[in-house]
Design a protein around this motif. Sequence first.
Motif, short mmCIF file in Angstrom:
data_model
loop_
_atom_site.label_atom_id
_atom_site.label_comp_id
_atom_site.label_asym_id
_atom_site.label_seq_id
_atom_site.Cartn_x
_atom_site.Cartn_y
_atom_site.Cartn_z
N PRO A 82 0.83 -1.21 0.00
CA PRO A 82 0.00 0.00 0.00
C PRO A 82 0.87 1.26 0.00
N LEU A 83 0.32 2.35 -0.54
CA LEU A 83 1.04 3.62 -0.54
C LEU A 83 0.96 4.23 0.85
N ILE A 84 2.13 4.58 1.38
CA ILE A 84 2.25 5.08 2.76
C ILE A 84 2.93 6.44 2.76
N TYR A 85 2.42 7.34 3.57
CA TYR A 85 3.05 8.65 3.78
C TYR A 85 3.78 8.59 5.12
N LEU A 86 5.06 8.86 5.12
CA LEU A 86 5.84 8.86 6.35
C LEU A 86 5.89 10.28 6.91
N SER A 87 5.22 10.50 8.01
CA SER A 87 5.23 11.79 8.68
C SER A 87 6.27 11.72 9.79
N GLU A 88 7.39 12.41 9.57
CA GLU A 88 8.49 12.35 10.53
C GLU A 88 9.01 13.76 10.79
N PRO A 89 9.60 13.97 11.97
CA PRO A 89 10.20 15.27 12.25
C PRO A 89 11.37 15.54 11.30
N THR A 90 11.57 16.78 10.93
CA THR A 90 12.63 17.11 9.97
C THR A 90 14.01 16.74 10.47
N ILE A 91 14.21 16.64 11.78
CA ILE A 91 15.54 16.29 12.27
C ILE A 91 15.93 14.85 11.95
N LEU A 92 14.96 14.05 11.50
CA LEU A 92 15.28 12.67 11.11
C LEU A 92 15.51 12.52 9.62
N TYR A 93 15.34 13.60 8.85
CA TYR A 93 15.53 13.53 7.40
C TYR A 93 16.95 13.04 7.08
N GLY A 147 12.92 17.97 0.30
CA GLY A 147 13.52 19.08 1.05
C GLY A 147 12.55 19.59 2.11
N LEU A 148 12.50 20.88 2.27
CA LEU A 148 11.64 21.47 3.29
C LEU A 148 10.29 21.94 2.73
N ARG A 149 9.99 21.55 1.49
CA ARG A 149 8.69 21.89 0.88
C ARG A 149 7.57 21.12 1.55
N ASP A 150 6.41 21.76 1.65
CA ASP A 150 5.22 21.11 2.20
C ASP A 150 4.60 20.22 1.12
N ILE A 151 4.58 18.94 1.37
CA ILE A 151 3.97 18.01 0.41
C ILE A 151 2.79 17.27 1.06
N SER A 152 2.26 17.82 2.12
CA SER A 152 1.18 17.16 2.86
C SER A 152 -0.08 16.95 2.03
N ASP A 153 -0.19 17.63 0.88
CA ASP A 153 -1.34 17.40 -0.01
C ASP A 153 -1.33 15.97 -0.54
N LYS A 154 -0.17 15.31 -0.53
CA LYS A 154 -0.06 13.93 -1.00
C LYS A 154 -0.73 12.94 -0.04
N ILE A 155 -1.06 13.38 1.17
CA ILE A 155 -1.73 12.51 2.14
C ILE A 155 -3.06 12.03 1.57
N ALA A 156 -3.70 12.85 0.76
CA ALA A 156 -4.98 12.47 0.16
C ALA A 156 -4.86 11.24 -0.73
N GLU A 157 -3.67 10.96 -1.27
CA GLU A 157 -3.46 9.86 -2.22
C GLU A 157 -3.12 8.53 -1.55
N VAL A 158 -2.75 8.55 -0.26
CA VAL A 158 -2.18 7.36 0.37
C VAL A 158 -3.22 6.47 1.04
#
Length: 158
Positions: free
Chosen positions: A17-28, A56-67
């Motif tokens: 399944p398609l998964i969105y990983l929401s993680e703090p930026t310090i773990l990038y 990078g630091l761009r907001d891509i949270s709109d992709k959550i709708a696809e997962v």
Amino acid sequence: MLEMFGFLKRKRKKFGPLIYLSEPTILYHTKTEKIILEIIEENLNSNNVILPSDYGLRDISDKIAEVDYLVAVAIYGKFSSLVCREVEKAKKLNKKIYTLDIGKTPQSLVYMLAEGIPEHIKWMNEKETEEFFGQFIAKDFLGSGLRGLFLGYRDHEW
């Protein structure tokens, strides 16, 4: 000979399944991020993961709708303000949410993957996140400077 040209290697076939990983930026781009991907593959049978760190630091949270799922990473039982916003978005979209709570002992990384959001998870606002990561970075990432904001903290235990 082809080993010299790593960019020519065939990419692994995506599965699950398609998964969105929401993680703090310090773990990038850290060792921990790689381990998180292994945990997801092993426990959720998927390597089909959208990694915000790839953007990078761009907001891509709109992709959550696809997962299909969102995996929210908590460090020592705490969601950063960024993770909180992404979890809220996933909730509004009725996405299945998993929480990956991670910590570290001197010997290894310790984690607990749970379906949903366990009650013990603390939701931090921007100020609390800044204070927590300020202490966290001072303790675990001393000497990294601003480099870590853009490249991750590759040289450290996390």
